[in-house]
Design a protein around this motif. Structure first.
Motif, PDB file in Angstrom:
ATOM      1  N   ILE A 164      -7.155  -2.206  -5.010  1.00 57.73           N
ATOM      2  CA  ILE A 164      -8.087  -1.114  -4.731  1.00 57.73           C
ATOM      3  C   ILE A 164      -7.358   0.218  -4.844  1.00 57.73           C
ATOM      4  CG2 ILE A 164      -9.535  -0.024  -2.961  1.00 57.73           C
ATOM      5  CD1 ILE A 164     -10.136  -2.766  -1.857  1.00 57.73           C
ATOM      6  N   TRP A 178     -10.018  12.269 -11.319  1.00 60.34           N
ATOM      7  CA  TRP A 178     -10.283  10.996 -10.662  1.00 60.34           C
ATOM      8  C   TRP A 178     -10.801   9.965 -11.664  1.00 60.34           C
ATOM      9  CZ3 TRP A 178      -9.127   7.722  -7.283  1.00 60.34           C
ATOM     10  CH2 TRP A 178     -10.006   6.739  -6.837  1.00 60.34           C
ATOM     11  N   SER A 188       0.835  -1.202   0.000  1.00 60.33           N
ATOM     12  CA  SER A 188       0.000   0.000   0.000  1.00 60.33           C
ATOM     13  C   SER A 188       0.866   1.247   0.000  1.00 60.33           C
ATOM     14  CB  SER A 188      -0.936   0.014   1.211  1.00 60.33           C
ATOM     15  OG  SER A 188      -0.209   0.235   2.412  1.00 60.33           O
ATOM     16  N   HIS A 195      -8.318   4.322  -3.912  1.00 63.27           N
ATOM     17  CA  HIS A 195      -9.309   5.092  -3.151  1.00 63.27           C
ATOM     18  C   HIS A 195      -8.988   6.578  -3.236  1.00 63.27           C
ATOM     19  CE1 HIS A 195     -11.934   6.403   0.108  1.00 63.27           C
ATOM     20  NE2 HIS A 195     -10.888   6.979   0.674  1.00 63.27           N
ATOM     21  N   ARG A 196     -10.007   7.366  -3.511  1.00 63.23           N
ATOM     22  CA  ARG A 196      -9.871   8.820  -3.548  1.00 63.23           C
ATOM     23  C   ARG A 196     -10.048   9.380  -2.142  1.00 63.23           C
ATOM     24  NH1 ARG A 196     -13.667  13.026  -7.067  1.00 63.23           N
ATOM     25  NH2 ARG A 196     -12.937  14.954  -6.072  1.00 63.23           N
ATOM     26  N   GLU A 245       0.353   5.981  -0.501  1.00 65.81           N
ATOM     27  CA  GLU A 245      -0.439   7.148  -0.873  1.00 65.81           C
ATOM     28  C   GLU A 245       0.370   8.021  -1.825  1.00 65.81           C
ATOM     29  OE1 GLU A 245      -1.297   5.661   3.138  1.00 65.81           O
ATOM     30  OE2 GLU A 245       0.419   6.908   2.537  1.00 65.81           O
ATOM     31  N   GLU A 282     -11.053  12.052   0.275  1.00 65.31           N
ATOM     32  CA  GLU A 282     -11.988  13.170   0.156  1.00 65.31           C
ATOM     33  C   GLU A 282     -11.593  14.362   1.020  1.00 65.31           C
ATOM     34  OE1 GLU A 282     -14.218  13.284  -2.027  1.00 65.31           O
ATOM     35  OE2 GLU A 282     -14.288  11.205  -2.705  1.00 65.31           O
ATOM     36  N   PHE A 314     -11.408  -1.148   3.820  1.00 68.73           N
ATOM     37  CA  PHE A 314     -10.972  -1.955   2.687  1.00 68.73           C
ATOM     38  C   PHE A 314     -10.159  -3.164   3.139  1.00 68.73           C
ATOM     39  CE2 PHE A 314     -11.049   2.363   0.594  1.00 68.73           C
ATOM     40  CZ  PHE A 314     -12.242   2.140  -0.067  1.00 68.73           C
ATOM     41  N   HIS A 356     -11.764   5.193   6.798  1.00 62.84           N
ATOM     42  CA  HIS A 356     -12.042   4.835   5.410  1.00 62.84           C
ATOM     43  C   HIS A 356     -11.136   3.719   4.893  1.00 62.84           C
ATOM     44  CE1 HIS A 356     -13.702   8.943   5.775  1.00 62.84           C
ATOM     45  NE2 HIS A 356     -14.570   8.536   4.882  1.00 62.84           N
ATOM     46  N   ILE A 357      -9.850   3.800   5.134  1.00 59.05           N
ATOM     47  CA  ILE A 357      -8.940   2.798   4.571  1.00 59.05           C
ATOM     48  C   ILE A 357      -9.095   1.460   5.280  1.00 59.05           C
ATOM     49  CG2 ILE A 357      -6.543   2.273   4.035  1.00 59.05           C
ATOM     50  CD1 ILE A 357      -7.771   4.654   2.525  1.00 59.05           C
ATOM     51  N   TRP A 384      -5.062   6.781  -2.310  1.00 60.23           N
ATOM     52  CA  TRP A 384      -4.472   5.628  -1.631  1.00 60.23           C
ATOM     53  C   TRP A 384      -4.665   4.393  -2.502  1.00 60.23           C
ATOM     54  CZ3 TRP A 384      -6.418   0.903  -0.081  1.00 60.23           C
ATOM     55  CH2 TRP A 384      -5.624   0.143   0.783  1.00 60.23           C
TER      56      TRP A 384
END
Length: 283
Positions: free
Chosen positions: A140, A244, A81, A142-143, A83, A145, A161, A157-158, A129
Motif C-alpha cells: 500500500i 501523486w 513501512s 498512501h498520500r 514515510e 493529506e 490499513f 489514517h494509517i 507513507w
C-alpha cells in the motif's frame, strides 16, 4: 597541467593521510603517498551515510545479531513501512544521450519540460507513507493529506490499513504478521503506542536507531525516485495531484520480483551489519 601536478605532489598528497584520518572512524589503514600516486589508485566520490555513535552501533549490532537465525520465510511475515517527502523537482541536473554531431540540443526529443512551467509558481512537496510485505498480502502507498504527518493522522489514517491484516485476536498464533516501523517520534509517542496496543498489533519493538540500510522500503523509495525522474522528463510536474498520479503509476509498475528480492536480501543485510559490529551495509 604539469605545474598543477607538481603542486599536488608537493602540498596536497602529503596532507591527504591526515585529512582522511579525520574521518577514519573504522580504523581503516591510511593510504601512503606511494598508494596515492599508484596507477591502480583513483579518485572516487565519497559515500555519504549518517554518522553512527557508539550507541547507534551497539544497538544496530544487537538487533542484527538477534536476527541472524531468521530465515527468508520469517522475514516474509514482516510488514515494512516508512514515510518520505517527495519534491516537485529533482535534485541535480538531468542528462540525455544524443549524437555528438548532426544533432541540436534544442530538438524536442532532447528537451526536458520544466518542473515548474508557470513563472513564479512555488516548489511543492508531498508526504507519502508506504508499507509492503506480510506474506505478499500487503502493498500500500498512501498520500498524506497534510504537509507533515503527526500521531493523530498516523492513528486515524494509517492504522486503518494495518488493522485488517495485522490485528489478530489470538495472542498465541506464532505465524501472525509483524509490523515494522522506525523510531520516529510519530511512531514512538504514547498516543501511537497506546493505539497499537489497543488494536493488538504485533510490532517489531527491537528495531534499532539509524537503520535505513536494513529497511527495504528505502530501496523502493530510491527506485520510485529514479522512475519519477524519467517520467517527469516527458510530462513535467505542475501540481500535487499530478505528482501523486505519477507516483501511483511508477509504484504499481514495479514488478513483484523486485519486492520479493528485497525481502530475500534481509538475511544478507543483518549478516553484514553484524559482521561490521553495527556498521553500515551497502544497501
Amino acid at each position: 597541467m604539469y605545474r598543477n601536478e607538481k603542486l599536488l605532489k608537493r602540498w596536497v598528497y602529503p596532507l591527504l593521510p591526515c585529512i582522511i584520518g579525520l574521518h577514519d572512524v573504522d580504523n581503516r589503514p591510511r593510504p601512503s603517498r606511494v598508494d596515492l600516486e599508484s596507477p591502480m589508485s583513483t579518485w572516487i566520490k565519497i559515500s555519504r551515510k549518517p554518522f553512527l555513535t557508539q550507541f547507534h552501533r551497539q544497538s544496530r549490532f544487537v538487533y542484527a545479531h538477534s536476527k541472524l537465525h531468521w530465515s527468508v520465510t520469517e522475514w516474509h511475515r514482516v510488514v515494512f513501512s516508512d514515510e518520505k517527502i517527495f519534491r516537485s523537482s529533482s535534485r541535480g541536473a538531468l542528462r540525455v544521450y544524443r549524437p555528438v554531431h548532426g544533432s541540436d540540443r534544442f530538438e524536442e526529443q532532447y528537451l526536458v519540460h520544466s518542473s515548474n512551467p508557470i513563472e513564479g509558481h512555488p516548489r511543492f512537496t508531498l508526504c507519502v507513507w508506504m508499507g509492503f510485505g506480510g506474506n505478499d498480502k500487503f502493498r500500500i502507498i498512501h498520500r498524506v493529506e497534510q504537509n507533515t504527518m503527526n500521531s493523530d493522522y498516523y492513528i486515524k489514517h494509517i492504522f486503518s490499513f494495518i488493522e485488517a491484516q495485522l490485528c489478530e485476536d489470538n495472542e498465541e498464533n506464532t505465524n501472525k504478521l509483524i509490523f515494522m516501523q522506525d523510531l520516529s517520534s510519530i511512531h514512538t509517542s504514547k498516543q501511537t503506542r497506546k493505539g497499537l496496543q489497543e488494536r493488538n498489533v504485533n510490532v517489531m519493538h527491537d528495531w534499532p536507531p539509524k537503520g535505513p540500510d536494513m529497511n527495504p522500503v528505502e530501496n523502493v523509495w530510491a527506485e520510485m525516485v529514479r522512475r519519477l525522474d524519467i517520467h517527469r522528463c516527458y510530462t513535467g510536474v505542475r501540481n500535487r495531484d499530478q505528482l501523486w498520479e505519477d507516483m501511483l503509476h511508477v509504484f504499481y509498475e514495479i514488478p513483484d520480483e523486485y519486492f520479493e528480492n528485497l525481502v530475500r536480501s534481509k538475511p544478507r543485510r543483518v549478516r553484514t551489519v553484524a559482521s561490521k559490529h553495527g556498521g553500515w551495509a551497502k544497501y
